[in-house]
Enzyme design. Sequence first.
Site, PDB file in Angstrom:
ATOM      1  N   CYS A 259       2.229   8.836  -7.340  1.00 17.14           N
ATOM      2  CA  CYS A 259       3.548   8.355  -7.768  1.00 17.14           C
ATOM      3  C   CYS A 259       3.919   8.947  -9.131  1.00 17.14           C
ATOM      4  O   CYS A 259       4.108  10.150  -9.206  1.00 17.14           O
ATOM      5  CB  CYS A 259       3.582   6.833  -7.732  1.00 17.14           C
ATOM      6  SG  CYS A 259       5.266   6.234  -7.587  1.00 17.14           S
TER       7      CYS A 259
ATOM      8  N   HIS B  84       1.555   4.774  -3.456  1.00 18.52           N
ATOM      9  CA  HIS B  84       0.396   4.153  -4.115  1.00 18.52           C
ATOM     10  C   HIS B  84      -0.704   3.904  -3.075  1.00 18.52           C
ATOM     11  O   HIS B  84      -0.625   2.927  -2.343  1.00 18.52           O
ATOM     12  CB  HIS B  84       0.795   2.810  -4.726  1.00 18.52           C
ATOM     13  CG  HIS B  84       1.664   2.936  -5.928  1.00 18.52           C
ATOM     14  ND1 HIS B  84       1.191   2.788  -7.204  1.00 18.52           N
ATOM     15  CD2 HIS B  84       2.987   3.208  -6.041  1.00 18.52           C
ATOM     16  CE1 HIS B  84       2.184   2.962  -8.064  1.00 18.52           C
ATOM     17  NE2 HIS B  84       3.283   3.217  -7.385  1.00 18.52           N
TER      18      HIS B  84
ATOM     19  N   GLU C  56      -3.628   2.972  -3.813  1.00 20.86           N
ATOM     20  CA  GLU C  56      -4.597   2.034  -4.420  1.00 20.86           C
ATOM     21  C   GLU C  56      -4.172   0.576  -4.245  1.00 20.86           C
ATOM     22  O   GLU C  56      -4.882  -0.321  -4.663  1.00 20.86           O
ATOM     23  CB  GLU C  56      -4.787   2.377  -5.910  1.00 20.86           C
ATOM     24  CG  GLU C  56      -3.695   1.916  -6.857  1.00 20.86           C
ATOM     25  CD  GLU C  56      -2.378   2.694  -6.780  1.00 20.86           C
ATOM     26  OE1 GLU C  56      -2.213   3.549  -5.875  1.00 20.86           O
ATOM     27  OE2 GLU C  56      -1.503   2.410  -7.614  1.00 20.86           O
TER      28      GLU C  56
END
Length: 191
Positions: free
Chosen positions: A78, A169, A171
């Site tokens: 990102c 993202h 994560e």
Amino acid sequence: MNIGVLALQGAVAEHIRSIELAGGRGVAVKRAGQLAEIDGLIIPGGESTTIGKLMRKYDFIDAIRDFAKEGKAVFGTCAGLIVLAERLEGGEEPHLRLMDMTVARNAFGRQRESFETDLEVKGIDTPLRAVFIRAPLIKEVGEKVEVLSVYNDEIVTARQGNLLASSYHPELTDDYRLHELFIRMAQERGR
Ligand SMILES: NC(=O)CC[C@H](N)C(=O)O
């Protein structure tokens, strides 16, 4: 593998968690000197202008460029993808200028600021769960860049040798397979 996460601003703890789930050791990187102790570096999501400013202030620009030029793996997610780009749309000043691509910030507009989807990614056998938050898009890539996934005909994951970039993202879910792929990239340098 010791995988650092640039800890100036943004989603640091979440990346460290995914790195550990993927079998690596996660390290929060706050000083450029720490780059000597890691095998790969993740530049997290957050706000790219802020991350870029802090990178300049704490002498990370040349240090990360040298780290990447030594062949060590770097992964931008990102805002981190924006920071890796050679060119930014709208005449904005680029930051690390490592990956041969043109990036548009906040490319999804207001209606679709944030959403989740399942993405086909080259090298990952079943679709990856991806969270997009005010995400950038890769508008154009050079010939050394391999496109790993597209969403609505737009490039959202790409690799250039030891460099990896995702618009979303990876994560923020329990699906850590992109982190596994990155750890394999970091291992390739060690051979
Ligand atoms: N989730 C994110 O990292 C958003 C990136 C942000 N839109 C930027 O331009 O920096």
